[in-house]
Design a protein around this motif. Structure first.
Motif, mmCIF file in Angstrom:
data_model
loop_
_atom_site.group_PDB
_atom_site.id
_atom_site.type_symbol
_atom_site.label_atom_id
_atom_site.label_comp_id
_atom_site.label_asym_id
_atom_site.label_seq_id
_atom_site.Cartn_x
_atom_site.Cartn_y
_atom_site.Cartn_z
ATOM 1 N N HIS A 29 0.807 -1.214 0.000
ATOM 2 C CA HIS A 29 0.000 0.000 0.000
ATOM 3 C C HIS A 29 0.842 1.267 0.000
ATOM 4 O O HIS A 29 0.318 2.362 -0.223
ATOM 5 N N GLN A 30 2.139 1.119 0.232
ATOM 6 C CA GLN A 30 3.011 2.286 0.164
ATOM 7 C C GLN A 30 3.591 2.460 -1.240
ATOM 8 O O GLN A 30 3.526 3.536 -1.824
ATOM 9 N N ASN A 31 4.125 1.376 -1.790
ATOM 10 C CA ASN A 31 4.753 1.465 -3.110
ATOM 11 C C ASN A 31 3.738 1.423 -4.246
ATOM 12 O O ASN A 31 3.980 1.968 -5.321
ATOM 13 N N LEU A 32 2.621 0.732 -4.017
ATOM 14 C CA LEU A 32 1.544 0.623 -5.010
ATOM 15 C C LEU A 32 2.047 0.068 -6.348
ATOM 16 O O LEU A 32 1.776 0.598 -7.422
ATOM 17 N N ILE A 33 2.781 -1.047 -6.241
ATOM 18 C CA ILE A 33 3.269 -1.753 -7.422
ATOM 19 C C ILE A 33 2.469 -3.039 -7.579
ATOM 20 O O ILE A 33 2.381 -3.842 -6.645
ATOM 21 N N VAL A 34 1.882 -3.238 -8.764
ATOM 22 C CA VAL A 34 1.112 -4.449 -9.053
ATOM 23 C C VAL A 34 1.974 -5.395 -9.880
ATOM 24 O O VAL A 34 2.515 -5.006 -10.921
ATOM 25 N N GLU A 35 2.108 -6.631 -9.410
ATOM 26 C CA GLU A 35 2.836 -7.667 -10.148
ATOM 27 C C GLU A 35 1.847 -8.501 -10.954
ATOM 28 O O GLU A 35 0.773 -8.842 -10.468
ATOM 29 N N LEU A 36 2.241 -8.836 -12.169
ATOM 30 C CA LEU A 36 1.435 -9.740 -12.994
ATOM 31 C C LEU A 36 2.339 -10.779 -13.633
ATOM 32 O O LEU A 36 3.386 -10.451 -14.191
ATOM 33 N N THR A 37 1.913 -12.027 -13.555
ATOM 34 C CA THR A 37 2.647 -13.113 -14.193
ATOM 35 C C THR A 37 1.921 -13.494 -15.485
ATOM 36 O O THR A 37 0.786 -13.081 -15.720
ATOM 37 N N PRO A 38 2.564 -14.261 -16.380
ATOM 38 C CA PRO A 38 1.948 -14.572 -17.666
ATOM 39 C C PRO A 38 0.510 -15.063 -17.558
ATOM 40 O O PRO A 38 0.173 -15.904 -16.721
ATOM 41 N N MET A 39 -0.361 -14.483 -18.409
ATOM 42 C CA MET A 39 -1.787 -14.784 -18.550
ATOM 43 C C MET A 39 -2.613 -14.409 -17.326
ATOM 44 O O MET A 39 -3.803 -14.718 -17.252
ATOM 45 N N GLU A 40 -2.031 -13.713 -16.369
ATOM 46 C CA GLU A 40 -2.770 -13.351 -15.160
ATOM 47 C C GLU A 40 -3.583 -12.077 -15.390
ATOM 48 O O GLU A 40 -3.130 -11.132 -16.018
#
Length: 737
Positions: A712-723
């Motif tokens: 909630h501080q950095n607000l970075i969203v990770e996505l892996t293939p096809m996600e």
């Protein structure tokens, strides 16, 4: 069975499902529903009752059995050895194209609604949301409804589009006037869209030389990457110049509008508007537009005595001679027959021998009781298609920005090949119809690309625009196939595109709407683009698929206009083009127009460009923005999707990161909650997925990684293939645009 439709997501996306015992029906003796054929079971020893999906699934899971594993999809399917339900992949191609067009427009309008503030009392996107939702019915966009029902779907979409168009026009005015969110309702700058731009009909642009002022062209980009693409606008004057938002002259080219398009314009403008729409436009004005990610840019078109737009060179191709057009990436050669014969790419990729032709299958009338060629079924009367010979009417148009080949295959099939400078693909525009049925024979019209690729019976089609699935001609991975329909039984749905390859070369074709496609010989790809039939197939429609258009008292078969996109690459190197270009095809640049009497005041007093994101930021090229919607609750719905499968691309089939602070630099995120895909449950409160025991072809357990929690501080969203990940956001403040 346990169904794992995605190779990438594996057992992290299992579906517990099954197939009915007999088509739509239960086994003999168990059909005791309301239209019962059998006597209900009454035994003291058996407690039979209607269950619910959750109770039924829990009981099956508790049995701790090992279940069969189904991978891939279920296409194509049939209800008898000669009755393949593969015709509906193409049925009603104009409606399919309209739904695709408005689906993107809806996504774009939702973005603009978020930028300027939602007005629950309208105009808003609600009506278009509902109309598009209804069109997803399995007998709507599929093309398997009666004609009057299809008319109603199209009417509902058209009415809803008109309301959304008011929102979009108003939002564009607010953005160029830089009015803060929630305040702008009636901007001074009035923008208009040209709904019939595909027919070269746009009164504002056509009258640039008459109005004596300046035409402002607003170009909006709904994708989250910067884009540089060509746009074309119908005009009448040759004395025109194009300026960008900084006042710099933009190179442009004038192309003649071909006679087939002029004919369609006269016909359909009258059908839509009730009037002829005046004289047809004389030229397309083409120029290269650069637009920021999730933003807009503006250009001006005005009369110039000198005129800066370059003219095109027009040549007629003599009978029996070959011809070539080229840009800085590609060279296309047409043989003496007038057909495409090869594409040569500069650099190490070399050349590809490829022929393009139009053919049609004759529809089976179904006199043998095995089913007619109809809205659901594709059943040609024979396994070969009839080729349409190209006429002598071939024209070559060349210029500094775009080169075209105009071809006529018959009075009812016309095609344009198009090469843009700086672009490494071929654009194909087709006009098909009215398909003649005076001979009493229904027809399924295809385009076939025959290449030198040794594909060994293998080709690939997309699954709902996501995974690409391997298809093998005359083969099924799950059982031994008895080939009864070698054409229809090898057709698959194509939503994004299809490709084939060998150990050297890969050839890809992308589509602008859902169609059916196949590879019936090594090196070949074919796509069914239109169909007009004269028999009902007995699957519930109750009438033939014979679409006609009536303008005043004249009725004739439907004409379909569409586009395809072709490229070839070294083997296994085409995925990045398919994914990025596929996004551009689905989400074309949106144009709006405004006329101003004083070009200098426009230049001095308006904001000519806008981007919702930080100026130095684009989303990673392997991530797409699926949804950006302001809800009535005050929350914002955000969906992000990874575009690539595992191991699809050496560089892009990797974990991606989205910086929400840079994506929303003008707002501050107060809270972020991840939800299910449909946003009706918080992920943290959802019941854990059931892990089913399956019969695996091998005992290797596939470990699938998913993106981690959002800090909630950095607000970075990770996505892996096809996600695909879905979030509900709340913002604490809105900073001026």
């Amino acid at each position: 069975m346990i169904w794992q439709p995605s190779r990438t997501l594996g057992d992290s996306a299992q579906i517990f499902t099954g197939a009915f015992y007999d088509f739509y029906y239960p086994p003999s003796g168990f059909n005791f529903d309301m239209d019962s054929f059998d006597t209900p079971i009454q035994d003291g020893r058996v407690n039979a009752f209607y269950s619910t999906p959750s109770i039924y699934t829990d009981e099956k899971y508790a049995a701790n059995e090992t279940w069969p594993l189904k991978q891939g999809d279920f296409f194509p399917y049939a209800d008898c050895p000669h009755c393949y339900w593969t015709g509906y992949f193409t049925s009603r191609p104009a409606l399919k194209g309209y739904v695709r067009l408005l689906s993107n427009y809806f996504m774009m309008a939702r973005q603009l609604e978020f930028f300027v503030g939602r007005n629950p009392n309208g105009p808003n996107t609600d009506a278009l949301w509902e109309a598009l939702a209804v069109s997803q019915h399995h007998d709507a966009v599929s093309g398997t409804e009666k004609q009057h029902t299809a008319n109603d779907y199209a009417l509902r979409l058209s009415i809803a589009y008109q309301e959304a168009e008011k929102l979009v026009n108003s939002a564009f005015g607010c953005l160029v006037e830089n009015v803060p969110k929630g305040i702008c309702h009636s901007p001074k700058m009035q923008f208009f869209q040209c709904q019939l731009l595909n027919l070269s009909f746009c009164p504002l642009s056509e009258s640039v030389d008459e109005m004596g002022g300046t035409l402002v062209v607003l170009v909006y980009n709904s994708l989250t990457w910067n884009r540089t693409e060509y746009i074309r606008i119908p005009v009448n004057s040759i004395h025109l110049q194009v300026m960008d938002s900084r006042g710099i002259l933009v190179p442009s080219q004038l192309l003649p509008i071909n006679s087939r398009l002029k004919e369609l314009r006269r016909k359909y403008v009258k059908g839509y508007l009730g009037t002829s729409g005046g004289s047809t436009a004389r030229y397309w004005l083409v120029f290269l537009a650069t637009v920021p990610a999730l933003g807009l840019n503006t250009y001006t078109i005005s009369v110039s005595n000198e005129g800066s737009a370059s003219a095109s060179i027009i040549e007629s191709m003599p009978k029996g001679s070959s011809a070539t057009i080229r840009n800085n990436y590609l060279k296309m050669t047409l043989s003496e027959s007038g057909l495409l014969s090869s594409i040569v790419k500069t650099g190490p990729e070399g050349n590809l021998s490829v022929e393009s032709s139009y053919l049609y299958y004759e529809g089976n009338p179904g006199n043998d009781t095995k089913g007619a060629d109809g809205a659901y079924l594709f059943r040609p009367i024979r396994n070969s298609a009839s080729r349409l010979s190209i006429s002598e009417n071939i024209s070559l148009i060349t210029g500094p920005l775009v080169h075209e080949v105009w071809q006529e295959f018959s009075p009812w099939i016309h095609q344009v090949y198009r090469l843009y400078e700086g672009k490494d693909h071929v654009e194909v525009e087709y006009f098909i119809g009215p398909i003649p049925i005076d001979d009493g024979i229904g027809k399924d019209v295809i385009v076939r690309f025959s290449t030198s690729i040794d594909s060994n019976g293998v080709f690939f089609t997309d699954s709902n625009g996501r995974d690409f699935l391997k298809r093998v001609r005359d083969h099924r991975a799950d059982w031994d196939l008895e080939v009864n329909e070698p054409v229809a039984g090898n057709y698959y749905p194509v939503n994004l595109g299809m490709y084939l390859n060998d150990d050297k070369t890969e050839f890809s074709v992308l589509v602008d709407r859902s169609v059916g496609g196949s590879s019936l010989a090594n090196g070949q790809l074919e796509l069914m683009l239109h169909r007009r039939l004269i028999h009902d197939d007995g699957r519930g429609v109750g009438e033939p698929l014979n679409e006609t258009v009536c303008i005043e008292s004249v009725c004739e078969g439907l004409i379909v206009q569409g586009k395809l996109y072709m490229q070839f690459n070294p083997s296994n190197k085409g995925s990045s083009w398919r994914r990025s270009m596929g996004q551009q095809v689905y989400s074309p640049l949106q144009l709006a127009f405004s006329s101003v009497s004083d070009g200098e005041s426009w230049a001095d007093n308006s904001f000519h460009s806008f981007s919702a994101m930080s100026t130095d930021y684009n989303l990673p090229e392997n991530v797409a923005l699926i949804t950006l919607q302001e809800l009535n609750t005050g929350q914002t719905l955000l969906r992000l999707a990874h575009l690539y499968e595992a191991n699809e691309d050496d560089e892009l089939s990797t974990k991606a990161y989205v910086d929400l602070k840079k994506m929303f630099p003008k707002r501050q995120v107060k809270s972020i909650v991840e939800t299910s895909l449909s946003a009706n449950q918080e992920i943290s409160k959802m019941r854990g997925r059931l892990k089913w025991r399956v019969e695996r072809p091998d005992e290797t357990i596939q470990v699938v990684e998913r993106g981690g929690p959002v800090d909630h501080q950095n607000l970075i969203v990770e996505l892996t293939p096809m996600e695909i990940r879905t979030f509900l956001l709340k913002f604490t403040e809105v900073i001026a645009l």
